[in-house]
Design an enzyme around this catalytic site. Sequence first.
Site, PDB file in Angstrom:
ATOM      1  N   ASN A  94       0.821  -1.220   0.000  1.00  0.00           N
ATOM      2  CA  ASN A  94       0.000   0.000   0.000  1.00  0.00           C
ATOM      3  C   ASN A  94       0.854   1.269   0.000  1.00  0.00           C
ATOM      4  OD1 ASN A  94       0.768  -0.425   2.691  1.00  0.00           O
ATOM      5  ND2 ASN A  94      -1.127   0.385   3.543  1.00  0.00           N
ATOM      6  N   ASP A 151      -3.377  -5.618   1.803  1.00  0.00           N
ATOM      7  CA  ASP A 151      -3.418  -5.175   3.199  1.00  0.00           C
ATOM      8  C   ASP A 151      -3.720  -3.680   3.303  1.00  0.00           C
ATOM      9  OD1 ASP A 151      -2.987  -5.635   6.079  1.00  0.00           O
ATOM     10  OD2 ASP A 151      -1.399  -4.182   5.791  1.00  0.00           O
ATOM     11  N   ASP A 304       3.284  -5.499  11.825  1.00  0.00           N
ATOM     12  CA  ASP A 304       2.426  -4.520  11.149  1.00  0.00           C
ATOM     13  C   ASP A 304       2.994  -3.107  11.366  1.00  0.00           C
ATOM     14  OD1 ASP A 304       0.451  -3.361   9.644  1.00  0.00           O
ATOM     15  OD2 ASP A 304      -1.159  -3.689  11.081  1.00  0.00           O
TER      16      ASP A 304
END
Length: 423
Positions: A94, A151, A304
Amino acid sequence: MKLLIRQGRFIDPVGGIGGVMDILLEDGRVAVIGSNVDPDGAEIIEAENLIVSSGLVDMHVHLRDPGYTHKETIETGRAAAAAGGFTAVACMPNTRPVCDDAEVVAYILDKAKTPGTRVLPIGALTINEDGEKLTDAAALRGAGAVALSDDGMPVQNANVMRDGLMKASRQHLTVLSHCEDKDMVKNYAVNEGQVSRALGIHGRPAIAEELMVMRDAMLAEETGAAVHICHVSTAKSAAIIRNYKHKGVPITCETCPQYFTLTEEEVQKQGTMARVNPPLRTKADVEGIIAALRDGTIDAIATDHAPHSAEEKAKPLEDAPSGMVGLETALAVTLTALYHTGKLTLSDILRKMTINPASILRVPYGRLAIGNPADVVVFDPDEVWEVEPEKFLSMGRNTPFGGRRLKGKVKYTIVDGRIVYRG
Ligand code: DOR
Ligand code: ZN
């Protein structure tokens, strides 16, 4: 080039081997694991009372380059990874442009070719992460992508997900799925529950995650394609995955340190620092996540790592971006919460931070064994230190663990037989 790590406590979760060993690294490979190894001119690391393990593998980070280099660059992200003991990190697509073609994969790999933590690009599952048209899985794989994922922008259309799983499977690529039903979570900032009610705002309900976990588990069962569930945050998500694993369905999953240490109440204490997607949940969820780590339902611990600028995180709770950095605290938070409390053994923790994520991504890292790449972390499991975000090598300072005292400190990170971080 030779490096001898002397007298460390070697842990190999795969072979079940432990004990004090000398490890000789030569020409980027593990050459010898044994006792009283002859240094023969090698540079020496004295590792007495330190743990020596395969370097950590983080299967879920956001490096922000291309496009958002005010949050992080590949260079600062790799430096933060090395400081955290990570020798390989898989970066989510992303970015801007989205990593949805061979060119962007090549750009990332080119930026990451200097000595340091390995960067494994993840290609987008759909073009521009729009959730509509599938990317060219073969081209992405050919360029070096290790997995496919949308994601941050979860795939809403079950038919797209189903086709994507089958196409990825033919390329031997695992799909990493961010599970949230977008219509249910909108752009809400917190879990739906007592905190959202106390603040008088909408929340992201647990079921928004669980429905998508169930959908993807069923699709994995039907197609036989491997699906990996990202950042599991609820007890029921873990229960669904446990159930499908028992049926032999090719499903794996990860959680992150924030989900086994913090609850939604953290938002009332720390505001936007505790805003993350999926959101921090309840005490019962934290307990369910720990139980699922213990029984093997949760395969991997990922960070993450999601850096944002101070300006962005200074916005009001409902306008600020979601995400927290994690690379420089993950090992210590995990050791403090799970090892020093007796909930997990060192070997089980390292398994979830090395060989398991590497196996899910099907990359040849994550195990310290003769002939394998010389990627190593050396850490003191008992050293206490305080998290000082202003000292992070990451450009992101957005951690909910600032000021915490943690137990466990990285001393050396070694990639390809070369020291890339000294603590
Ligand atoms: O909190 C999050 N931040 N969750 C995501 O899925 C994406 C990430 C980001 O890119 O900032
Ligand atoms: Zn995500």
